[in-house]
Design a protein around this motif. Structure first.
Motif, PDB file in Angstrom:
ATOM      1  N   SER A 107       9.484  -1.203 -10.261  1.00 12.14           N
ATOM      2  CA  SER A 107       8.155  -1.061 -10.548  1.00 12.14           C
ATOM      3  C   SER A 107       8.754  -0.904 -12.172  1.00 12.14           C
ATOM      4  O   SER A 107       9.782  -0.533 -12.553  1.00 12.14           O
TER       5      SER A 107
ATOM      6  N   PRO B 299       2.737   7.681 -13.220  1.00 12.27           N
ATOM      7  CA  PRO B 299       3.302   7.163 -11.986  1.00 12.27           C
ATOM      8  C   PRO B 299       4.775   7.260 -11.760  1.00 12.27           C
ATOM      9  O   PRO B 299       5.450   7.297 -12.762  1.00 12.27           O
TER      10      PRO B 299
ATOM     11  N   ALA C  69       2.054   7.293  -6.788  1.00 12.54           N
ATOM     12  CA  ALA C  69       1.099   8.201  -7.226  1.00 12.54           C
ATOM     13  C   ALA C  69       1.700   9.594  -7.270  1.00 12.54           C
ATOM     14  O   ALA C  69       1.533  10.284  -6.197  1.00 12.54           O
TER      15      ALA C  69
ATOM     16  N   ALA D 260       1.329  -5.029  -6.605  1.00  9.59           N
ATOM     17  CA  ALA D 260       1.671  -3.645  -6.504  1.00  9.59           C
ATOM     18  C   ALA D 260       2.328  -2.937  -7.444  1.00  9.59           C
ATOM     19  O   ALA D 260       2.643  -1.922  -7.548  1.00  9.59           O
ATOM     20  N   GLY D 261       2.500  -3.871  -8.346  1.00  6.60           N
ATOM     21  CA  GLY D 261       3.305  -3.345  -9.675  1.00  6.60           C
ATOM     22  C   GLY D 261       4.811  -3.513  -9.584  1.00  6.60           C
ATOM     23  O   GLY D 261       5.622  -3.034 -10.365  1.00  6.60           O
TER      24      GLY D 261
ATOM     25  N   SER E 231       0.648  -1.379   0.060  1.00  6.68           N
ATOM     26  CA  SER E 231       0.120   0.062   0.081  1.00  6.68           C
ATOM     27  C   SER E 231       1.010   1.313  -0.046  1.00  6.68           C
ATOM     28  O   SER E 231       0.520   2.402  -0.703  1.00  6.68           O
TER      29      SER E 231
ATOM     30  N   ARG F 140       2.194   1.863  -3.403  1.00  8.71           N
ATOM     31  CA  ARG F 140       1.473   2.360  -4.344  1.00  8.71           C
ATOM     32  C   ARG F 140       1.254   3.722  -4.228  1.00  8.71           C
ATOM     33  O   ARG F 140       1.059   4.620  -4.935  1.00  8.71           O
ATOM     34  N   ARG F 141       1.034   4.085  -2.836  1.00  7.45           N
ATOM     35  CA  ARG F 141       0.980   5.652  -2.499  1.00  7.45           C
ATOM     36  C   ARG F 141       2.120   6.395  -2.982  1.00  7.45           C
ATOM     37  O   ARG F 141       1.994   7.508  -3.586  1.00  7.45           O
TER      38      ARG F 141
END
Length: 639
Positions: free
Chosen positions: A605, A551, A539, A575-576, A532, A535-536
């Motif tokens: 990523s 991204p 962003a 999550a990539g 998480s 991901r944040r």
């Protein structure tokens, strides 16, 4: 305030006993014992305990053996003499300390440190039975202060871990001075009260926790400027000198115990700065109060003094084990209560003794002590002056990253390998170094500041992220521009050791890259939290009205305690993130001496390509490091 009447002493003949050698003996003996303890505790964990492979009960029994053996000196002293116990313990302590300087880790280091602890306790037993009480409070406090000041002046990298002739000469000189002072210290019929000897063990614990490292005063995540760090060290040295002066004057009364408990409680509550200094000074005042004699003079306690010092050292051992065991098992209560309880014990002993002997004469410290203390504080502060490295941007889109679980800096041989870690890492010319299991001052590991030492060797800035507590966690080292940095505490999920995820945004050329630096303790619950955060971090938001950014490329790295085939890895991949090391031979990283699995990772990523990657076989930890050369595949998006 009343003062003792001046006493005249005939000049002693050279080579004959002189009472003035007693404080020298105590200070030098405590410094050597503290040195040995700083080797014994981490050797117990890394050599005997094999970093968690040995049952805690077995480690506890092994440690207790060397603290119980000195009780054999009690009947032995009845058959021979306490002075013989003092001399034998001193010789064995000096021999063990010299042996540690020669040992290259392994079983010899463990056994020499263990024997040194026993020898040191036998020496203290003999001192308790034979040393004039006048010198004891200031002598014991002076030893703790001297050991702490030398520790600070040496950049918390003790001589025992240093190679070359100079450390050898310094240690040999100290041992010779110590043994000479033992020879010339006379036996006194009026030893110090049992109270001050009993208090020494608890005092040793608190001194090791609060008096020997600036991390207790400055635990912010970022690196401080050179003037601030030097001032911090100078204040600590001044507090240590004040502790010795108050141990000599014994003028605080019951307030010494109150200040000690308040200082320790505030420090454990996370208050930085003043509480640690107050606790340091109050330790000396408590020693002075506990060592008071009645006005009519003190009489021998029939051997109680010797048993008291051995009992106090058992308190040291039990309290140390309780405090640090809480990071591996649930004790049912906060471990912060342990040092507070120890402070209460010292305060109770000092207050009880002080009330019983209020009529004992007090002394004034010589005026020159103040000037000596100020000079020593300024000198030590200057010795620790370290300019902040300059920020160094890079122009391209490639950079080298090292991720390494350093096991508090102790290598496979059990030696502290901080300088070797830095020297090896420098050969890889890293732009970013991510460290796990970084210790910034645990007494259990010798009170060293791993991060400051490695950063100094690499010439890099550092950013610390507390995990288990304020002194143990993870860290980023880099001279690249840091756009953002923060730390998120991860859930425990039933596991006692705390964990965090350090989130960083670095500028690499014209690009930004996000990094999550973590050491998972319970991957099943913590892997989703890290996913998480990744991901944040990806962003890459722009200000309102400017547009939508692509991204941000993200890296998740560290000791994840997860193999590539574990289900928890699927959570991170969702999550990539991908694992580039599979394309470079999938090198195992644990255990370092014969690696069979990879639990240390650098996951990337989209937008990042691994140009090269390996896990070098180096012996500086129980893990192998992961070194990757990364390329950012696109420039930073514009508005």
């Amino acid at each position: 305030m009343t003062e003792t009447a001046p006493q005249t002493h005939a000049a002693p003949h050279r080579g004959l006993p002189d009472p003035r050698w007693a404080p020298v003996m105590l200070v030098a003996g405590v410094v050597l014992l503290f040195d040995v303890v700083r080797v014994f505790l981490p050797s117990l964990i890394t050599l005997y305990g094999r970093a968690g492979e040995t049952a805690p009960a077995s480690m506890g029994a092994y440690a207790a053996l060397w603290f119980v053996l000195p009780f054999a000196a009690v009947p032995a002293a009845r058959l021979a003499s306490p002075r013989l116990a003092r001399t034998a313990g001193a010789v064995a302590l000096a021999a063990a300390r010299l042996g540690l300087q020669a040992a290259d880790g392994g079983t010899p280091q463990l056994l020499l440190a263990s024997a040194g602890v026993t020898a040191g306790l036998i020496f203290l037993y003999g001192c308790a039975r034979t040393t004039a009480g006048t010198w004891v409070p200031a002598g014991l406090t002076g030893g703790l202060a001297g050991a702490s000041i030398v520790h600070l002046a040496l950049d918390r990298m003790d001589l025992v871990w240093r190679d070359g002739p100079l450390p050898w000469l310094a240690v040999a000189a100290l041992c010779v001075a110590f043994l000479w002072s033992v020879r010339l210290s006379p036996t006194s019929p009026a030893p110090a009260p049992a109270a001050v000897w009993f208090a020494f063990g608890p005092m040793l614990l608190l001194a090791g926790m609060y008096c020997g490292g600036p991390a207790m005063l400055a635990q912010d995540t970022g690196q401080h400027t050179a003037p601030f760090t030097a001032l911090t060290v100078a204040l600590q040295v001044a507090a240590l000198c004040a502790a010795v002066m108050y141990a000599w004057t014994t003028s605080w009364g019951w307030t010494a115990g109150l200040f000690l408990v308040a200082g320790v409680a505030a420090a454990e509550a996370g208050v930085q700065g003043l509480p640690a200094l107050v606790a340091t000074v109050a330790l000396g005042a408590c020693a002075g109060a506990a060592g008071r004699h009645a006005a009519a003079g003190a009489e021998s306690g029939g051997g109680r003094e010797g048993v008291a010092v051995l009992g106090g050292m058992l308190v040291f051992l039990v309290a140390a084990f309780l405090y640090y065991a809480a990071f591996d098992t649930d004790l049912g209560f906060p471990n912060a209560l342990v040092p507070v309880a120890v402070a209460v014990l010292i305060a109770a002993v000092a207050t009880r003794r002080g009330r019983r002997h209020r009529s004992s004469p007090l002394r004034r410290a010589p005026r020159r002590w103040g000037s000596v203390a100020v000079s020593l504080a300024l000198l030590t502060g200057l010795l620790t002056w370290r300019p902040l490295p300059a920020e160094r941007p890079i122009g391209g889109n490639e950079f080298t990253l090292v991720a390494y679980n350093i096991r508090m800096g102790f290598g496979l041989s059990g030696r502290l390998d901080l300088d070797r870690v830095a020297a090896w890492a420098a050969t890889r010319r890293p732009d970013v170094v991510l460290l796990s299991e970084v210790d910034r001052g645990w007494l259990l590991n010798g009170g060293h500041d791993d991060l400051a030492r490695i950063a100094r060797g690499l010439g890099m800035r550092y950013y610390f992220a507390p995990a288990a507590d304020r002194l143990w966690g993870d860290a980023l080292l880099t001279n690249l521009p840091v756009a953002e940095i923060g730390s998120t505490r991860l859930g425990r999920h039933g596991y006692p050791t705390g964990a965090q995820a350090q989130s960083i945004v670095l500028e690499v050329g014209d690009n930004e890259v996000g990094i999550v630096n973590t050491h998972l303790q319970e991957p099943r619950g913590q892997a989703p939290e890290v996913a998480s955060i990744a991901r944040r971090l990806a962003a890459n938001t722009l200000p309102p009205g400017v547009g939508v950014a692509d991204p941000r490329p993200v890296i998740v790295a560290g000791d994840l305690n997860t193999t590539p085939s574990d289900p928890r890895m699927r959570v991170l991949e969702a999550a990539g993130l991908s694992d580039p090391l599979r394309a470079f031979g999938d090198p195992p990283t644990s255990p370092a001496e014969a690696p069979v699995r990879r639990i240390d990772h650098v996951l990337i990523s989209a937008g990042i390509t691994a140009v090269a990657a390996d896990a070098p076989r180096v012996p500086f930890s129980d893990h192998l490091p992961v070194v990757v050369r990364l390329r950012l595949d696109r420039a930073r998006p514009g508005p």
